[in-house]
Design a protein around this motif. Structure first.
Motif, PDB file in Angstrom:
ATOM      1  N   THR A   1     -17.452   5.758 -13.108  1.00 31.73           N
ATOM      2  CA  THR A   1     -16.685   6.133 -14.288  1.00 31.73           C
ATOM      3  C   THR A   1     -15.223   6.252 -13.880  1.00 31.73           C
ATOM      4  N   VAL A   2     -14.360   5.541 -14.582  1.00 33.71           N
ATOM      5  CA  VAL A   2     -12.919   5.580 -14.341  1.00 33.71           C
ATOM      6  C   VAL A   2     -12.274   6.226 -15.562  1.00 33.71           C
ATOM      7  N   VAL A   3     -11.577   7.336 -15.340  1.00 36.24           N
ATOM      8  CA  VAL A   3     -10.927   8.070 -16.419  1.00 36.24           C
ATOM      9  C   VAL A   3      -9.418   7.993 -16.206  1.00 36.24           C
ATOM     10  N   ALA A   4      -8.729   7.431 -17.186  1.00 35.67           N
ATOM     11  CA  ALA A   4      -7.275   7.293 -17.121  1.00 35.67           C
ATOM     12  C   ALA A   4      -6.832   6.645 -15.800  1.00 35.67           C
ATOM     13  N   GLY A   5      -7.584   5.610 -15.393  1.00 27.65           N
ATOM     14  CA  GLY A   5      -7.230   4.859 -14.201  1.00 27.65           C
ATOM     15  C   GLY A   5      -7.698   5.424 -12.883  1.00 27.65           C
TER      16      GLY A   5
ATOM     17  N   GLY B   1     -20.957   7.837 -17.768  1.00 28.23           N
ATOM     18  CA  GLY B   1     -19.921   6.891 -18.171  1.00 28.23           C
ATOM     19  C   GLY B   1     -19.093   7.342 -19.353  1.00 28.23           C
ATOM     20  N   VAL B   2     -19.150   8.625 -19.681  1.00 31.30           N
ATOM     21  CA  VAL B   2     -18.384   9.167 -20.802  1.00 31.30           C
ATOM     22  C   VAL B   2     -16.941   9.402 -20.365  1.00 31.30           C
TER      23      VAL B   2
ATOM     24  N   ALA C   1     -16.285   2.115 -17.415  1.00 30.11           N
ATOM     25  CA  ALA C   1     -17.545   2.524 -16.801  1.00 30.11           C
ATOM     26  C   ALA C   1     -18.299   1.277 -16.375  1.00 30.11           C
ATOM     27  N   VAL C   2     -19.058   1.403 -15.309  1.00 26.78           N
ATOM     28  CA  VAL C   2     -19.916   0.328 -14.831  1.00 26.78           C
ATOM     29  C   VAL C   2     -21.341   0.838 -14.890  1.00 26.78           C
TER      30      VAL C   2
ATOM     31  N   HIS D   1     -16.128   9.459 -11.186  1.00 24.39           N
ATOM     32  CA  HIS D   1     -17.530   9.561 -10.764  1.00 24.39           C
ATOM     33  C   HIS D   1     -17.926   8.250 -10.106  1.00 24.39           C
ATOM     34  N   ARG D   2     -18.629   8.371  -8.995  1.00 24.68           N
ATOM     35  CA  ARG D   2     -19.197   7.198  -8.324  1.00 24.68           C
ATOM     36  C   ARG D   2     -20.571   7.596  -7.839  1.00 24.68           C
TER      37      ARG D   2
END
Length: 148
Positions: free
Chosen positions: A137-141, A83-84, A126-127, A145-146
């Motif tokens: 993990t959502v980076v810049a929209g 989640g980073v 991050a969830v 990672h899922r």
């Protein structure tokens, strides 16, 4: 494309009190709104909806050296699995590692800052599940990672 991310619980800050049935509206690489799911669903009718299990919150800041791995890409992916979404510049002296971080869109910061979910902020989310394992993990929209 606008996306409404929601989970049973949402934290605006890493140590914030979790609130139920809230959501984050993401437009491109920015957070457009944070609030109750019912209100955002009504205000932004027809927007894509992503429902995640667990607790939705801001992405994490990694303050130390990146984890060891055979390649720079794998070192970055190890962070995404936790989640980073941000790292400190001081740990990116290796040009190959810096290039891998830049390609991943991780935020590179000169010093630690408090991360929060707020309108106008970068869409780094991050969830995490009940066991604190990172699910998304959502980076810049963008989903970077899922967990399978």
């Amino acid at each position: 494309m606008r996306t409404l991310h929601t989970a049973p619980l949402l934290r605006r800050a890493p140590d914030g009190e979790p609130v139920p049935e809230h959501a984050v509206l993401v437009d491109g690489d920015r957070v457009q709104a944070v609030g109750p799911l019912a209100e955002l669903s009504e205000a932004y009718e027809g927007v894509r909806l992503r429902r995640w299990p667990g607790t939705l919150g801001p992405g994490r800041l990694h303050e130390g050296p990146l984890p060891a791995a055979p390649t720079p890409r794998e070192r970055v992916h190890a962070l995404l699995r936790h989640g980073v979404t941000a790292v400190l510049a001081e740990h990116l002296a290796d040009p190959a590692l810096r290039a891998a971080v830049d390609r991943s869109d991780l935020l590179v910061l000169p010093a630690p800052v408090a991360v929060t979910l707020r309108p106008g902020g970068r869409a780094d989310l991050a969830v995490h599940g009940a066991d604190d394992a990172c699910l998304v993990t959502v980076v810049a929209g963008r989903i970077a990672h899922r967990r399978a």
